[in-house]
Design a protein around this motif. Structure first.
Motif, PDB file in Angstrom:
ATOM      1  N   LYS A  17       0.788  -1.272   0.006  1.00 21.59           N
ATOM      2  CA  LYS A  17      -0.033   0.033   0.026  1.00 21.59           C
ATOM      3  C   LYS A  17       0.797   1.332   0.249  1.00 21.59           C
ATOM      4  O   LYS A  17       0.543   2.213  -0.619  1.00 21.59           O
ATOM      5  CB  LYS A  17      -1.097  -0.019   1.044  1.00 21.59           C
ATOM      6  N   LEU A  18       2.124   1.220   0.928  1.00 22.11           N
ATOM      7  CA  LEU A  18       2.849   2.329   0.746  1.00 22.11           C
ATOM      8  C   LEU A  18       3.542   2.570  -0.500  1.00 22.11           C
ATOM      9  O   LEU A  18       3.545   3.682  -1.103  1.00 22.11           O
ATOM     10  CB  LEU A  18       4.067   2.047   1.886  1.00 22.11           C
ATOM     11  N   LEU A  19       4.013   1.680  -1.380  1.00 25.82           N
ATOM     12  CA  LEU A  19       4.430   1.774  -2.621  1.00 25.82           C
ATOM     13  C   LEU A  19       3.373   2.547  -3.498  1.00 25.82           C
ATOM     14  O   LEU A  19       3.794   3.290  -4.439  1.00 25.82           O
ATOM     15  CB  LEU A  19       4.907   0.486  -3.101  1.00 25.82           C
ATOM     16  N   ASN A  20       2.370   1.742  -3.451  1.00 27.80           N
ATOM     17  CA  ASN A  20       0.912   2.246  -4.226  1.00 27.80           C
ATOM     18  C   ASN A  20       0.837   3.885  -4.217  1.00 27.80           C
ATOM     19  O   ASN A  20       0.508   4.546  -5.220  1.00 27.80           O
ATOM     20  CB  ASN A  20      -0.024   1.378  -4.297  1.00 27.80           C
ATOM     21  N   SER A  21       0.824   3.916  -2.860  1.00 29.80           N
ATOM     22  CA  SER A  21       0.579   5.515  -2.693  1.00 29.80           C
ATOM     23  C   SER A  21       1.619   6.422  -3.076  1.00 29.80           C
ATOM     24  O   SER A  21       1.441   7.589  -3.266  1.00 29.80           O
ATOM     25  CB  SER A  21       0.426   5.631  -1.183  1.00 29.80           C
ATOM     26  N   ILE A  22       2.626   5.954  -3.290  1.00 30.04           N
ATOM     27  CA  ILE A  22       4.074   6.819  -3.716  1.00 30.04           C
ATOM     28  C   ILE A  22       3.797   6.748  -5.314  1.00 30.04           C
ATOM     29  O   ILE A  22       3.741   7.922  -5.887  1.00 30.04           O
ATOM     30  CB  ILE A  22       5.374   6.268  -3.368  1.00 30.04           C
TER      31      ILE A  22
END
Length: 229
Positions: free
Chosen positions: A81-86
């Protein structure tokens, strides 16, 4: 111009269908290609990824090691989720620029090849058609293991990290069944291409665009008259 969303699951054959549509002359915007561009060294997304995931995910030339990063995010939903948010906001901005390019060139429609189309749902509201490339679970696992050299457990983990294909199939307007032969898939793609070519959806979009442009022109003309009077 109207927009068509193309999606699928890992090893379901989405890239094959995308290539077939491209060979038929359809303009394709590939989110995976865009995603690689937005994380090139020294871009904003690249710097944020290195900040959060560390320099251990980098190759010797400074580029992101996609395999290492993939192992991290497939093992952790939080990191995924963190990577997707970036990356997703940067990917969507870059895709919008390409859509405008095709619009200005007069294309009737553009196909957006997006792996996580239904997971993020950020683009679905702008799409006139959605297409899912489906294959049965056993075929999907077999293809993934063969393609990436994974064990069955590793392949199952990667498949489980995505929305089930059955669920995606229920959300789409069109389904390409890709469990069989390439020839059968190609026949389905030809039928889909004919439907898109015959669609009149682009007329409504252009009428709205022309009306909006005319309205804006009218407002500017009125403002000029007021300022000059």
């Amino acid at each position: 111009m109207f927009l068509v969303g193309l999606t699928g699951g890992i090893s379901s054959g989405k890239s094959t269908v995308s290539s077939m549509l491209r060979e038929l002359g359809c303009p394709i915007i590939d989110a995976d290609v865009v995603a690689r561009k937005v994380v090139e060294p020294h871009t904003p997304a690249y710097l944020r990824i290195v900040c959060h995931f560390g320099r251990d995910i980098l190759l010797e030339n400074g580029e992101i090691d996609r395999q290492k990063l993939g192992q991290l995010i497939f093992a952790s939903e939080e990191k995924r989720k963190l990577l997707n948010s970036i990356t997703h906001p940067e990917i969507h901005k870059a895709m919008l620029k390409e859509i405008l390019y095709y619009f200005l060139r007069g294309y009737r429609y553009v196909v957006l090849d997006v792996p996580l189309l239904f997971e993020t749902r950020r683009l679905t509201q702008f799409l006139n058609h959605t297409v899912v490339v489906y294959c049965d679970p056993a075929t999907q696992l077999s293809r993934l293991m063969q393609r990436d050299g994974l064990t069955q457990e590793q392949a199952e983990q990667r498949v489980a990290a995505q929305m089930p294909l059955n669920e995606k199939r229920g959300l789409a307007n069109h389904v390409i069944e890709n469990s069989g032969s390439r020839e059968d898939t190609h026949r389905q793609v030809l039928r889909l291409h004919t439907k898109l070519e015959d669609s009149m959806d682009f007329l409504l979009v252009r009428v709205i665009a022309i009306a909006a442009a005319a309205g804006l022109s009218g407002i500017l003309l009125y403002a000029a008259k007021v300022l000059l009077s």
